[in-house]
Write a protein that holds these residues in place. Structure first.
Motif, PDB file in Angstrom:
ATOM      1  N   GLU A 173       0.832  -1.210   0.000  1.00  0.00           N
ATOM      2  CA  GLU A 173       0.000   0.000   0.000  1.00  0.00           C
ATOM      3  C   GLU A 173       0.865   1.257   0.000  1.00  0.00           C
ATOM      4  OE1 GLU A 173       0.668  -1.829   2.526  1.00  0.00           O
ATOM      5  OE2 GLU A 173       0.468  -0.813   4.459  1.00  0.00           O
ATOM      6  N   VAL A 174       2.039   1.177   0.626  1.00  0.00           N
ATOM      7  CA  VAL A 174       2.950   2.330   0.637  1.00  0.00           C
ATOM      8  C   VAL A 174       3.552   2.522  -0.767  1.00  0.00           C
ATOM      9  CG1 VAL A 174       4.894   3.404   1.809  1.00  0.00           C
ATOM     10  CG2 VAL A 174       3.492   1.748   3.052  1.00  0.00           C
ATOM     11  N   CYS A 178       1.035   4.017  -3.067  1.00  0.00           N
ATOM     12  CA  CYS A 178       0.931   5.453  -2.795  1.00  0.00           C
ATOM     13  C   CYS A 178       2.045   6.207  -3.544  1.00  0.00           C
ATOM     14  CB  CYS A 178       1.029   5.660  -1.279  1.00  0.00           C
ATOM     15  SG  CYS A 178       0.633   7.308  -0.728  1.00  0.00           S
ATOM     16  N   GLN A 232      10.725  17.334  -5.761  1.00  0.00           N
ATOM     17  CA  GLN A 232      10.214  17.190  -4.403  1.00  0.00           C
ATOM     18  C   GLN A 232      10.332  15.762  -3.877  1.00  0.00           C
ATOM     19  OE1 GLN A 232       6.352  19.001  -3.905  1.00  0.00           O
ATOM     20  NE2 GLN A 232       7.022  20.967  -4.698  1.00  0.00           N
ATOM     21  N   LEU A 233      10.033  14.782  -4.736  1.00  0.00           N
ATOM     22  CA  LEU A 233      10.043  13.383  -4.270  1.00  0.00           C
ATOM     23  C   LEU A 233      11.454  12.849  -4.026  1.00  0.00           C
ATOM     24  CD1 LEU A 233       7.189  11.752  -6.359  1.00  0.00           C
ATOM     25  CD2 LEU A 233       7.220  12.198  -3.902  1.00  0.00           C
ATOM     26  N   ILE A 274      12.518  11.959  -0.461  1.00  0.00           N
ATOM     27  CA  ILE A 274      12.129  10.728   0.253  1.00  0.00           C
ATOM     28  C   ILE A 274      12.817   9.495  -0.325  1.00  0.00           C
ATOM     29  CG2 ILE A 274       9.956  11.732   1.058  1.00  0.00           C
ATOM     30  CD1 ILE A 274       8.473   9.969  -0.944  1.00  0.00           C
ATOM     31  N   LEU A 309      11.205   1.458  -5.745  1.00  0.00           N
ATOM     32  CA  LEU A 309      10.365   0.303  -6.082  1.00  0.00           C
ATOM     33  C   LEU A 309       9.208   0.756  -6.981  1.00  0.00           C
ATOM     34  CD1 LEU A 309      10.217  -1.342  -2.528  1.00  0.00           C
ATOM     35  CD2 LEU A 309      11.348  -2.349  -4.517  1.00  0.00           C
ATOM     36  N   LYS A 327       5.672  17.283  -2.016  1.00  0.00           N
ATOM     37  CA  LYS A 327       5.090  15.994  -2.369  1.00  0.00           C
ATOM     38  C   LYS A 327       5.817  14.895  -1.603  1.00  0.00           C
ATOM     39  CE  LYS A 327       5.601  16.250  -6.778  1.00  0.00           C
ATOM     40  NZ  LYS A 327       5.854  15.806  -8.148  1.00  0.00           N
ATOM     41  N   GLY A 328       5.111  13.813  -1.352  1.00  0.00           N
ATOM     42  CA  GLY A 328       5.781  12.682  -0.719  1.00  0.00           C
ATOM     43  C   GLY A 328       5.369  12.510   0.731  1.00  0.00           C
ATOM     44  N   GLU A 366       2.447  12.334   1.796  1.00  0.00           N
ATOM     45  CA  GLU A 366       1.352  11.355   1.838  1.00  0.00           C
ATOM     46  C   GLU A 366       1.905   9.926   1.818  1.00  0.00           C
ATOM     47  OE1 GLU A 366       2.337  12.997  -0.724  1.00  0.00           O
ATOM     48  OE2 GLU A 366       1.851  12.070  -2.643  1.00  0.00           O
ATOM     49  N   VAL A 367       3.040   9.731   1.149  1.00  0.00           N
ATOM     50  CA  VAL A 367       3.666   8.407   1.121  1.00  0.00           C
ATOM     51  C   VAL A 367       4.248   8.080   2.498  1.00  0.00           C
ATOM     52  CG1 VAL A 367       5.279   6.916  -0.109  1.00  0.00           C
ATOM     53  CG2 VAL A 367       4.253   8.851  -1.316  1.00  0.00           C
ATOM     54  N   VAL A 368       4.872   9.073   3.117  1.00  0.00           N
ATOM     55  CA  VAL A 368       5.445   8.863   4.453  1.00  0.00           C
ATOM     56  C   VAL A 368       4.334   8.577   5.467  1.00  0.00           C
ATOM     57  CG1 VAL A 368       6.802   9.909   6.304  1.00  0.00           C
ATOM     58  CG2 VAL A 368       7.445  10.321   3.930  1.00  0.00           C
ATOM     59  N   CYS A 401       1.533   7.189   4.886  1.00  0.00           N
ATOM     60  CA  CYS A 401       1.100   5.812   4.615  1.00  0.00           C
ATOM     61  C   CYS A 401       2.029   4.824   5.329  1.00  0.00           C
ATOM     62  CB  CYS A 401       1.099   5.602   3.093  1.00  0.00           C
ATOM     63  SG  CYS A 401       0.321   4.094   2.569  1.00  0.00           S
ATOM     64  N   ALA A 402       3.313   5.103   5.306  1.00  0.00           N
ATOM     65  CA  ALA A 402       4.279   4.228   5.989  1.00  0.00           C
ATOM     66  C   ALA A 402       4.142   4.331   7.511  1.00  0.00           C
ATOM     67  CB  ALA A 402       5.701   4.580   5.563  1.00  0.00           C
ATOM     68  N   ALA A 446       1.438   2.117   8.424  1.00  0.00           N
ATOM     69  CA  ALA A 446       1.832   0.702   8.342  1.00  0.00           C
ATOM     70  C   ALA A 446       2.633   0.283   9.573  1.00  0.00           C
ATOM     71  CB  ALA A 446       2.639   0.455   7.066  1.00  0.00           C
ATOM     72  N   HIS A 497       1.025   0.057  14.346  1.00  0.00           N
ATOM     73  CA  HIS A 497       0.600  -1.020  15.266  1.00  0.00           C
ATOM     74  C   HIS A 497       1.693  -1.404  16.264  1.00  0.00           C
ATOM     75  CE1 HIS A 497       2.816  -4.406  13.309  1.00  0.00           C
ATOM     76  NE2 HIS A 497       2.842  -3.529  12.334  1.00  0.00           N
ATOM     77  N   LEU A 538       7.865  -5.369   6.308  1.00  0.00           N
ATOM     78  CA  LEU A 538       8.174  -4.014   5.837  1.00  0.00           C
ATOM     79  C   LEU A 538       9.659  -3.813   5.544  1.00  0.00           C
ATOM     80  CD1 LEU A 538       5.839  -1.781   8.009  1.00  0.00           C
ATOM     81  CD2 LEU A 538       5.691  -2.199   5.561  1.00  0.00           C
ATOM     82  N   ILE A 586      10.797  -3.168   1.939  1.00  0.00           N
ATOM     83  CA  ILE A 586      10.669  -1.879   1.241  1.00  0.00           C
ATOM     84  C   ILE A 586      11.644  -0.833   1.800  1.00  0.00           C
ATOM     85  CG2 ILE A 586       8.307  -2.363   0.494  1.00  0.00           C
ATOM     86  CD1 ILE A 586       7.326  -0.298   2.552  1.00  0.00           C
ATOM     87  N   GLY A 618      15.014   5.550   3.147  1.00  0.00           N
ATOM     88  CA  GLY A 618      13.910   6.128   2.394  1.00  0.00           C
ATOM     89  C   GLY A 618      12.647   6.278   3.230  1.00  0.00           C
ATOM     90  N   VAL A 619      11.528   6.055   2.582  1.00  0.00           N
ATOM     91  CA  VAL A 619      10.217   6.335   3.178  1.00  0.00           C
ATOM     92  C   VAL A 619      10.014   5.648   4.528  1.00  0.00           C
ATOM     93  CG1 VAL A 619       7.740   5.976   2.872  1.00  0.00           C
ATOM     94  CG2 VAL A 619       9.108   6.845   0.969  1.00  0.00           C
ATOM     95  N   VAL A 620      10.278   4.352   4.624  1.00  0.00           N
ATOM     96  CA  VAL A 620      10.008   3.662   5.902  1.00  0.00           C
ATOM     97  C   VAL A 620      10.881   4.186   7.030  1.00  0.00           C
ATOM     98  CG1 VAL A 620       8.947   1.478   5.237  1.00  0.00           C
ATOM     99  CG2 VAL A 620      11.422   1.709   5.105  1.00  0.00           C
ATOM    100  N   LEU A 676      12.083   7.321   7.241  1.00  0.00           N
ATOM    101  CA  LEU A 676      11.539   8.637   7.595  1.00  0.00           C
ATOM    102  C   LEU A 676      10.338   8.464   8.525  1.00  0.00           C
ATOM    103  CD1 LEU A 676      11.676  10.272   4.036  1.00  0.00           C
ATOM    104  CD2 LEU A 676      13.059  11.002   5.982  1.00  0.00           C
TER     105      LEU A 676
END
Lengths: 429, 429
Positions: free
Chosen positions: A50-51, A54, A87-88, A91, A100, B47-48, B50-52, B54-55, B58, B61, B88, B91, B96-98, B100
Motif C-alpha cells: 500500500e505504501v 501510494c 520534491q520526491l 524521500i 520500487l 510531495k511525498g 502522503e507516502v510517508v 502511509c508508511a 503501516a 501497530h 516491511l 521496502i 527512504g520512506v520507511v 523517515l
C-alpha cells in the motif's frame, strides 16, 4: 500510433504463502487501437504494498498523457525525470519505496514498448543499436567508473550482438532455492533434493544463519544428497555483522559453498569487502544485490572488490534502464551476474535481462546462473519455461509481466474474492 | 503512570515556500492523566508526505496499546522491532520512506519520554547513565567499528557527563544558510550578508553547482562581504559526478571554503573518499549526511575517510537512537559533527542532539557548528532561541517537536484553512 494518454491502473495482490507475497501492479493503457497494455510490477513481502502504491500514484503524473515515442525517444531523460523529481527526491533518492515504485512504472513502459515492437524484451534489447541502448541509461554518478563513450567503445561501435543460437537451443542455466528453506524438516529437504536431482538440477541454494549447529547438520545433509560434483550456495539474508559472518562461514567452509549470499547489511560495501577478503582463502565468494538499492551501490561493490557474484533484481533497481548500467559495469570488472529471482514475477522478468546479458554483454556462462523458485508462475499469462534446469528464452512479445485476468480479478485489493474471504474470516473470529 | 494505549494522530502540513515544505506529524496520546502528548515529525520537500504518512500507518501497530515504560525499558528492542518488521523490511531496509516514518514515530516517543521526565531532551540524555544510554542504540551492523562494550569503556564506566555551564552561558555555535541560496540576486545577497554580519554571524554557507561562472561571481561577492577572517562553506546538493566535483571545486578553492557539502550522490562512500583525497591539498574538507540514510552509511564514510565534517539529520536517521550511534562513531574517528538543520523543525530537534554531543561526547567546539535557517519557527510551541549566532539550550521539557495548535489546525491536510483556499483557487482557475 498515438500513445497518449496513458492510464495507469493500480492494484495489489496477495497470495497465501509465507511470507505473504504481494505486488503493486501497474497497467498502462493508451488510446492506440492496438489493444496493447503495458504491465509492470514490483513485489513486497506482504505489508508495504500500500505504501508502494501510494508512491506510484505520486509519480504517475510523469506518465499520464505522454506519448510512448517521446518516452522511449529520450528514455534517459524520462528516467531522470522519475528519479529526480524535485520534491520526491527527498524521500529517496533512488532507494526504498520510491525506487520500487519507479521500477513498477518503468517495467510497464518496457513491456509496452516490447509488445509494440512485437518482440520479447530480451530480443528488443539484443536487436537495439548500441547508441539507442546506451541512451536508455542514466550514467549520473557512475562516470568515475563507466562513461557512455567508454561503453560505446566496448560495444564495437555498432550493435551489442552475438549469436543467439546457444541460448535458443539450451536456455540459460538456473539454480534452485526451493529445496532448502529454513524450517523445512530433514525429510522434506531430502525429498525435495531427490526430486530436484531427478529433474536435472545441479545447483542448489540453502538458507543459513539462524543456528550454527542446525546449519552444519542441514548443509551436511544437502552436500551428501547432491554429491561433491554439484554446486551448493548459501544465503544468510543479512543476519550477521561483519566479524560474525566471517566466523560463521569458516565453520561452514567444509561443505564447499560457491558463495555466501547477503552475509550482512546490503548497504555495507566495506563490510562485504572485508568478508570477501577473509573468505577468499577458504574458496568462498560473496554474492549480494537483491536489496542493493541502486547503481551507485553496485558501482562501489565492484570498485571495492566486495563481491564475486552480482545479483541484479528486476523490481528493486530502476527497471531495465538501471539494470543495463549494472550489467555493463559488471562486465568491465569481470564479475559474473547471477540474478535474484523468486518473489512475485521476478523469474518472469529477470530471465530477459540475463539472456540479453549472455548474448550481448558477457557472452559467457562461466560461473553464471539465474535463481529459480517454483512459485506463483500460474498467475502470469506468459510464465517462465524451465527445461533441464535452464530458462528457455521467452518467445512472446513483451516483458512477461502480464498477469492473467482471472488472477488480477481474484487477488485485487480490496475487491478480489480472496480479500473478501479474508475479511469474512476475520469477522467470524 | 499507565502509558497505554497510544493513539497516533496523523496529519500533514504545508507551508507556502519554495520548495513547499511539508511534514508528517505524529502525535502520541496516552491514557495517563498528565495531559502529555508526544509529538514527532519528519519533513519532506512538499510531495511525498502522503507516502510517508502511509508508511507511518503501516508501522503504527508497533506503538498502539504499548506502555511507554516497556518501550523505553527495552528501547533497542523496540527500535529493532520498527526497523526490522519482517514484511516491511523489504521496502527499506532502514532507508527512504520507511525510515523517515520510523523517525517521525520515534521522535514522538522521545518527546513524550522527555516530557514525562520533565526535562529537555538534551538534559535527559546528559543525565542518563551510560548503560541506559547505550541500551537505546541498535549496534547491529556496526560492531566491526564500535561495540557496546567499547562504547561503555569510553564513557568512563559511569555517566557520559561533563560540565554544562559553558553551554548554558554561551550556547552552541551556529552558521547561517539563509544568505546565499541559488537564485538570489546580488543585491539581495549583499543585503542579507550585511544584516547577518551585523547580527554577529561569522559562518556562512553558499549554494553552488548550477553554473561555474555564476558560482565564482557569487563566492567572490560573499567572501568580499564577510572578509577573510569569517568562515565560508559551500553546498552542491549532489549536483556532480566524482570527477566533476573535483574539477569544479578546484576552481572555487581561491575563496577558501571550509567544506564542500554533498558534492555527489549521498550513497557514494568511495566517491566522497576520492573527492576528500583530491581536495585535501587545497584545504577543502568534504561534508555530508543530510541524505545519508542510516548508521551503516555513516560507519563507512568514517572508515573510508570520506568526510571531514559529519552532518547528522534528526528526521532522516532513526531518531535519537540512531543518531547516538553516529555521534559515538564520529567521536571514535575524531570527526566533528556539524548537524543539518532547516526544513520543518530540524533546528528545533537537532539542537538537542548537538548540545548533548558537546557536553557528553565530543566535549569540544573545535571545527564544530550547527546549521541554522530562519524559517518556519513560528509554528513551534518551543521555537529555537538564537543569541549572538548561537543556539541557546532549550529549557522546556521535551524534544521541542510540538507545534502550535493553531498552526496544526490551519495547515492540516485536507481540512486546514490553507488547503481549502488552495483547492478553491484551483477550482476558480
Amino acid at each position: 500510433m498515438h500513445y497518449f494518454p496513458y492510464v495507469p491502473f493500480l492494484l495489489f495482490l496477495m497470495f497465501h504463502t509465507d511470507p505473504d507475497y504481494s505486488a503493486a501492479y501497474v497497467v498502462i493503457e493508451t488510446d492506440a487501437r492496438d489493444g496493447l497494455q503495458g504491465c509492470g510490477l514490483t513485489f513486497t513481502l506482504g505489508k508495504g504494498t500500500e505504501v508502494v502504491v501510494c508512491a506510484v500514484n505520486a509519480l504517475a503524473h510523469h506518465v499520464l498523457q505522454k506519448d510512448l515515442r517521446d518516452i522511449v525517444g529520450d528514455f534517459r531523460g524520462f528516467y531522470r525525470q522519475l528519479t529526480s523529481d524535485g520534491q520526491l527526491r527527498w524521500i529517496g533518492p533512488e532507494k526504498g519505496v520510491v525506487h520500487l515504485a519507479t521500477a513498477a512504472i518503468l517495467n510497464a513502459v518496457w513491456d509496452l514498448w516490447a509488445k509494440q515492437e512485437g518482440k520479447p524484451l530480451w530480443k528488443l534489447l539484443v536487436d537495439m543499436d548500441a547508441r539507442t541502448l546506451l541512451s536508455c541509461i542514466d550514467f549520473r554518478y557512475i562516470t568515475d567508473v563507466l562513461t557512455e563513450e567508454e561503453a560505446y567503445g566496448e560495444s564495437g561501435n555498432g550493435t551489442f550482438c552475438f549469436p543467439e543460437e546457444q541460448m535458443l537451443m539450451h536456455g540459460y542455466p538456473a539454480y534452485t532455492t526451493s529445496c532448502a528453506w529454513l524450517g523445512y524438516s530433514d525429510s522434506t529437504l531430502k525429498q525435495l533434493c531427490a526430486a530436484a536431482l531427478k529433474d536435472g538440477w545441479t545447483r542448489f541454494k540453502v538458507k543459513v544463519g539462524a543456528d550454527l549447529q542446525d546449519d552444519i547438520r542441514r548443509c551436511r545433509l544437502i552436500r551428501d544428497m547432491i554429491g561433491p560434483e554439484n554446486t551448493l550456495m548459501m544465503d544468510a539474508n543479512q543476519r550477521w555483522d561483519v566479524p560474525e559472518a566471517v566466523q560463521w562461514m569458516s565453520k561452514l567452509a567444509e561443505f564447499k559453498p560457491l558463495w555466501i549470499e547477503e552475509p550482512t547489511s546490503p548497504d555495507d560495501i566495506l563490510g562485504h569487502a572485508a568478508i570477501s577478503k577473509a573468505l577468499a582463502p577458504l574458496g568462498i565468494g560473496v554474492a549480494t544485490g537483491e536489496q542493493c538499492h541502486n547503481r551507485v551501490i553496485f558501482k562501489q561493490l565492484l570498485q571495492a572488490h566486495a563481491l564475486q557474484f552480482l545479483q541484479i533484481d528486476s523490481c528493486r533497481l530502476g527497471s531495465v534502464n538501471e539494470n543495463l548500467s549494472v550489467l555493463l559495469m559488471a562486465k568491465k570488472f569481470g564479475i559474473p551476474v547471477c540474478p535474484h529471482a523468486g518473489g512475485v514475477g521476478l523469474c518472469e522478468l529477470v530471465q530477459h535481462l540475463i539472456i540479453f546479458d549472455y548474448i550481448s554483454v558477457s557472452t559467457s556462462l562461466q560461473d553464471r546462473m539465474c535463481e529459480y523458485v517454483d512459485h506463483l508462475h500460474e498467475h502470469f499469462k506468459y510464465p517462465v519455461i524451465i527445461r533441464r534446469a535452464s530458462y528457455l528464452p521467452p518467445k512472446d512479445a513483451g516483458y512477461s509481466t502480464e498477469m492473467k485476468e482471472e488472477s488480477v480479478k481474484k487477488y485485487q485489493y480490496p475487491d478480489g474474492e480472496v480479500w473478501k474471504l479474508l475479511v469474512l474470516k476475520k469477522t467470524e473470529r
